[in-house]
Design an enzyme around this catalytic site. Sequence first.
Site, mmCIF file in Angstrom:
data_model
loop_
_atom_site.group_PDB
_atom_site.id
_atom_site.type_symbol
_atom_site.label_atom_id
_atom_site.label_comp_id
_atom_site.label_asym_id
_atom_site.label_seq_id
_atom_site.Cartn_x
_atom_site.Cartn_y
_atom_site.Cartn_z
ATOM 1 N N LYS A 12 51.648 32.760 43.312
ATOM 2 C CA LYS A 12 52.996 33.304 43.097
ATOM 3 C C LYS A 12 53.116 34.748 43.556
ATOM 4 O O LYS A 12 54.165 35.152 44.042
ATOM 5 C CB LYS A 12 53.388 33.198 41.621
ATOM 6 C CG LYS A 12 53.736 31.785 41.211
ATOM 7 C CD LYS A 12 54.648 31.769 39.987
ATOM 8 C CE LYS A 12 55.037 30.334 39.650
ATOM 9 N NZ LYS A 12 55.735 30.228 38.356
ATOM 10 N N LYS A 72 52.500 20.633 46.192
ATOM 11 C CA LYS A 72 53.155 19.982 45.061
ATOM 12 C C LYS A 72 54.670 20.171 45.151
ATOM 13 O O LYS A 72 55.148 21.144 45.730
ATOM 14 C CB LYS A 72 52.591 20.503 43.735
ATOM 15 C CG LYS A 72 53.002 21.898 43.385
ATOM 16 C CD LYS A 72 52.606 22.296 41.967
ATOM 17 C CE LYS A 72 53.221 23.653 41.696
ATOM 18 N NZ LYS A 72 52.609 24.474 40.708
ATOM 19 N N LYS A 88 60.059 23.800 42.289
ATOM 20 C CA LYS A 88 61.435 24.287 42.145
ATOM 21 C C LYS A 88 61.764 25.289 43.237
ATOM 22 O O LYS A 88 62.928 25.455 43.599
ATOM 23 C CB LYS A 88 61.600 25.004 40.795
ATOM 24 C CG LYS A 88 61.470 24.111 39.575
ATOM 25 C CD LYS A 88 61.404 24.984 38.303
ATOM 26 C CE LYS A 88 61.134 24.162 37.062
ATOM 27 N NZ LYS A 88 60.498 24.953 35.991
HETATM 28 P P1 TYM Z 1 57.020 24.725 34.789
HETATM 29 O O1 TYM Z 1 58.346 25.159 34.300
HETATM 30 O O2 TYM Z 1 56.568 25.182 36.131
HETATM 31 O O3 TYM Z 1 56.948 23.139 34.817
HETATM 32 C C1 TYM Z 1 57.294 22.375 33.665
HETATM 33 C C2 TYM Z 1 56.361 21.191 33.539
HETATM 34 O O4 TYM Z 1 56.433 20.378 34.714
HETATM 35 C C3 TYM Z 1 55.130 20.159 35.224
HETATM 36 N N1 TYM Z 1 55.216 20.070 36.692
HETATM 37 C C4 TYM Z 1 54.782 19.037 37.407
HETATM 38 N N2 TYM Z 1 54.194 17.878 37.051
HETATM 39 C C5 TYM Z 1 53.878 17.004 38.037
HETATM 40 N N3 TYM Z 1 54.126 17.256 39.349
HETATM 41 C C6 TYM Z 1 54.711 18.400 39.755
HETATM 42 N N4 TYM Z 1 54.953 18.631 41.047
HETATM 43 C C7 TYM Z 1 55.057 19.354 38.756
HETATM 44 N N5 TYM Z 1 55.648 20.584 38.801
HETATM 45 C C8 TYM Z 1 55.731 20.997 37.533
HETATM 46 C C9 TYM Z 1 54.326 21.350 34.790
HETATM 47 O O5 TYM Z 1 52.948 21.068 34.787
HETATM 48 C C10 TYM Z 1 54.886 21.603 33.403
HETATM 49 O O6 TYM Z 1 54.240 20.750 32.461
HETATM 50 N N6 TYM Z 1 53.713 27.574 32.413
HETATM 51 C C11 TYM Z 1 54.529 26.408 32.262
HETATM 52 C C12 TYM Z 1 55.519 26.486 31.126
HETATM 53 C C13 TYM Z 1 54.925 26.854 29.814
HETATM 54 C C14 TYM Z 1 54.133 26.038 28.963
HETATM 55 C C15 TYM Z 1 53.853 26.833 27.824
HETATM 56 C C16 TYM Z 1 53.640 24.747 29.073
HETATM 57 C C17 TYM Z 1 55.093 28.034 29.178
HETATM 58 N N7 TYM Z 1 54.446 28.044 27.970
HETATM 59 C C18 TYM Z 1 53.079 26.344 26.786
HETATM 60 C C19 TYM Z 1 52.862 24.261 28.011
HETATM 61 C C20 TYM Z 1 52.584 25.063 26.881
HETATM 62 C C21 TYM Z 1 55.317 26.217 33.546
HETATM 63 O O7 TYM Z 1 55.480 27.111 34.321
HETATM 64 O O8 TYM Z 1 55.894 25.021 33.697
#
Ligand code: TYM
Length: 341
Positions: free
Chosen positions: A111, A203, A206
């Site tokens: 990032k 992957k 967004k």
């Molecule tokens: P974020 O917002 O990027 O994504 C949300 C969830 O979607 C999953 N994900 C995917 N799964 C499969 N294939 C993909 N291409 C893909 N892109 C995203 C992510 O693994 C996530 O589960 N850091 C985290 C948010 C967070 C969090 C937490 C998660 C903040 N605090 C505490 C668990 C526990 C994040 O950026 O997710």
Amino acid sequence: KPRVFSGVQPTGNLHLGNYLGAITRFVALQDEHECLYCVVDLHAITVFQDPDELTHNTREVTAAFIAAGIDPTRQIIFNQSQVSGHAELAWILNCVARLGWLNRMTQFKEKAGKDRENASAGLYVYPNLMAADILLYHATHVPVGEDQKQHLELARDIAQKSNNDFAKTIARADYPGGFFPLPEPLIAGPATRVMSFRDGTKKMSKSDPSDLSRINLTDDADAIAKKIKKAKTDPEPLPSEVEGLEARAEADNLIGIYAALQGTQKDVVLRQYGGAPFSKFKEALAELATEKLTPIGDEMRRLLADPVEIDRILADGASRAHAIADPILAKTKDIVGFIRS
Ligand code: TYM
């Protein structure tokens, strides 16, 4: 007692990867467990967000949770910034986590890119805030996609080091087995890492500038069909067995998506479509994706038409989250040695 926590960032373009890797799993867990599902607005601002868009995107993730089937009266849906304990515990954990640990985080490297001097300090300590999210509730299980695995390993290390660093006061407070439970990642199913439709080695994300690279949860039937039709594949027909599928990243991805949408496994899909040309499989996939996703998009739009109601749901969730977090945070402060009145 098991407790589930997970978060999704309100940064726009919620996509099929978020849905299959995370949100569908959230829904599946709610019958058996106490769950907290958090719209992590504090995480979102580690990269600048237009304030009006942040507000909208927070409501949109909330709407997606509910439209996908999470019941906000049984489970807790809230936005992170309404529970101040996240930021407070994150500060304590900033002082537990080591720079060397953070330096290994691949997501920060990706990032921040080449211009690391210009990345926010928040982006660097992002994983500590994530650990705080989980530990603030003594959550035991965390459903996420594959890309969050490293962050969860760090959260476990942080929990462990906190338990060690404060062992003296933890013992005095009589917490057998340590104060913070080590959270268990739940990464399972045929779509833990959904890949871009344009490039099977990246992957689905967004932030990909190409909208053709992903299916958004708000896409209509035409957009879904078009994107699947244009999705990159190889010229061979579908294989008949899962073995060797890793070598065909694009095929593997579409088959995994089909399996996840249908709630089955890849081998079951291949038993049906092995030997078929991609043109035929893509038609079936488009139909299945449309059937599963368009009702969610429609329901999201319906919910978003009443932002006051969404904000009420978030406020209600936040007050219930507070009720769990407040005593844990108070004990954490005692353990650290802070005076409180
Ligand atoms: P974020 O917002 O990027 O994504 C949300 C969830 O979607 C999953 N994900 C995917 N799964 C499969 N294939 C993909 N291409 C893909 N892109 C995203 C992510 O693994 C996530 O589960 N850091 C985290 C948010 C967070 C969090 C937490 C998660 C903040 N605090 C505490 C668990 C526990 C994040 O950026 O997710």
